[in-house]
Design an enzyme around this catalytic site. Structure first.
Site, short mmCIF file in Angstrom:
data_model
loop_
_atom_site.label_atom_id
_atom_site.label_comp_id
_atom_site.label_asym_id
_atom_site.label_seq_id
_atom_site.Cartn_x
_atom_site.Cartn_y
_atom_site.Cartn_z
N ASP A 1 0.96 -1.25 -0.06
CA ASP A 1 -0.05 -0.06 0.09
C ASP A 1 0.83 1.42 0.41
O ASP A 1 1.61 1.59 0.78
CB ASP A 1 -1.28 -0.15 1.05
CG ASP A 1 -1.95 -1.69 1.24
OD1 ASP A 1 -2.50 -1.41 -0.01
OD2 ASP A 1 -2.10 -1.78 2.63
N LYS B 1 -0.18 9.94 0.74
CA LYS B 1 -0.06 11.61 1.63
C LYS B 1 1.07 11.27 2.49
O LYS B 1 1.49 10.93 2.96
CB LYS B 1 -1.90 11.41 2.10
CG LYS B 1 -2.49 11.90 0.95
CD LYS B 1 -3.48 11.73 2.30
CE LYS B 1 -5.01 11.93 0.90
NZ LYS B 1 -6.39 11.57 1.80
N ASP C 1 4.53 1.16 -7.75
CA ASP C 1 3.65 1.98 -8.93
C ASP C 1 3.97 3.23 -8.23
O ASP C 1 3.20 4.52 -8.96
CB ASP C 1 2.65 1.97 -9.58
CG ASP C 1 1.40 1.77 -8.40
OD1 ASP C 1 1.88 1.43 -7.57
OD2 ASP C 1 0.61 1.50 -9.03
N GLU D 1 -0.73 -3.73 -11.07
CA GLU D 1 0.62 -2.64 -11.67
C GLU D 1 -0.17 -1.94 -13.10
O GLU D 1 -0.43 -1.02 -13.93
CB GLU D 1 1.64 -3.70 -12.00
CG GLU D 1 1.78 -3.39 -13.34
CD GLU D 1 3.63 -4.12 -13.32
OE1 GLU D 1 2.97 -5.50 -12.93
OE2 GLU D 1 4.13 -3.90 -14.32
C1 LIG Z 1 -2.10 -2.55 -2.59
S1 LIG Z 1 -2.27 -4.63 -1.97
C2 LIG Z 1 -0.98 -5.70 -3.08
C3 LIG Z 1 -1.49 -7.25 -4.02
C4 LIG Z 1 -0.36 -7.48 -4.33
N1 LIG Z 1 0.53 -8.05 -3.75
C5 LIG Z 1 -0.63 -7.32 -5.46
O1 LIG Z 1 0.34 -7.20 -6.51
O2 LIG Z 1 -2.20 -7.33 -6.80
C6 LIG Z 1 -1.37 -4.86 -0.58
C7 LIG Z 1 -2.02 -5.47 0.33
O3 LIG Z 1 -1.36 -5.53 1.43
C8 LIG Z 1 -1.86 -6.20 2.69
N2 LIG Z 1 -1.09 -5.65 4.13
C9 LIG Z 1 -0.90 -4.28 4.06
N3 LIG Z 1 -0.19 -4.18 4.99
C10 LIG Z 1 -0.18 -6.00 5.64
C11 LIG Z 1 0.73 -5.89 6.68
N4 LIG Z 1 0.83 -5.79 7.86
N5 LIG Z 1 0.71 -6.98 6.56
C12 LIG Z 1 0.12 -8.08 5.86
N6 LIG Z 1 -0.60 -7.59 4.76
C13 LIG Z 1 -0.39 -6.91 4.19
C14 LIG Z 1 -3.78 -5.68 2.37
O4 LIG Z 1 -4.16 -6.23 2.74
C15 LIG Z 1 -2.95 -5.24 1.15
O5 LIG Z 1 -4.06 -6.80 0.02
#
Ligand SMILES: C[S@@+](CC[C@H](N)C(=O)[O-])C[C@H]1O[C@@H](n2cnc3c(N)ncnc32)[C@H](O)[C@@H]1O
Length: 228
Positions: A140, A144, A176, A210
């Protein structure tokens, strides 16, 4: 490692219906039974490292993916490398449920998912030098400035990942967001155990995240660092 600020927004302790159905369908074996802390996504302070050979039913190099979502990278990448085992951390239960369903549908047997915070998971469930690779694809971005403190990849996290990698093991990251890519480069370059390798997406497939980034005009960065 104790971290007050998490990289995700905490959700209620109640198990979502989608994950409940996963367990009811007897697919819970693919979901790691982690001793939980106070929150559904936290790991008990006294949790001990997982018995990885018991978890996967064999001795093999172990890869960890952090924040796998529904497995758009994970499933094809794990299927293409049957000689490794992949442990994925994901806190969002509908994504965990979707991942498990896909693993079953596509008959991919070398993946397990731990539905807990990856920071606590790496710290408490995995021993030092136990991982051959770590993947962090599209964490994520928290674009901001006031939210930058929520970004997963910071100095403390780089220390933690470096300690879990075996010597020669690789940490692959993709984002990205140029600002986050810069932060990743700086933080990883400053970590004494990590050595930068040429930037390369390798076998990483194009995922929904992506595609969205590209459609919105952002460039994709793929980083690779090796543990000395
Ligand atoms: C932007 S998504 C990207 C998902 C995947 N890696 C992709 O490229 O399609 C980020 C994911 O990380 C998970 N996430 C965020 N912080 C995390 C943490 N501390 N431990 C496990 N999962 C986490 C979120 O729930 C989300 O599903």
């Amino acid at each position: 490692m104790h971290r007050e600020v998490t990289s995700f927004v905490r959700r209620s302790a109640r198990m979502r219906e989608s994950l409940r159905r996963t367990y009811d369908a007897q697919l819970g074996g693919l979901v790691v039974d982690v001793p939980q802390g106070e929150l559904r996504t936290s790991v008990a302070a006294d949790a001990t490292p997982l018995d990885l050979p018991a978890l996967f039913g064999r001795e093999a190099p172990v890869v960890v993916e952090i924040g796998c979502g529904p497995g758009d990278s994970l499933v094809p990448m794990a299927a293409a490398r049957p000689e490794v085992d992949v442990l994925a951390f994901e806190v969002y239960e509908p994504a965990v449920a979707a991942l498990v369903a896909r693993l079953v549908r596509e008959d991919v047997g070398n993946v397990r998912v731990a539905p807990v915070d990856a920071v606590a998971g790496l710290d408490r469930l995995l021993g030092e030098g136990s991982l051959s690779e770590v993947w962090t694809f599209f964490p994520d971005p928290w674009p901001k400035a006031k939210h930058h403190k929520r970004r997963l990849v910071d100095r403390a996290f780089a220390d933690l990942v470096a300690s879990r990698l075996t010597p020669g093991g690789r940490w692959r990251l993709a984002t990205d967001w140029d600002g986050y890519a810069e932060q990743m480069r700086e933080v990883l370059a400053a970590q004494p155990l990590l050595v930068a390798e040429p930037e390369d997406r390798g076998d990483r497939p194009v995922t929904r995240f992506e595609r969205r980034g590209l459609a919105e005009g952002r460039a994709i960065t793929d980083l690779v660092f090796r543990r000395a």
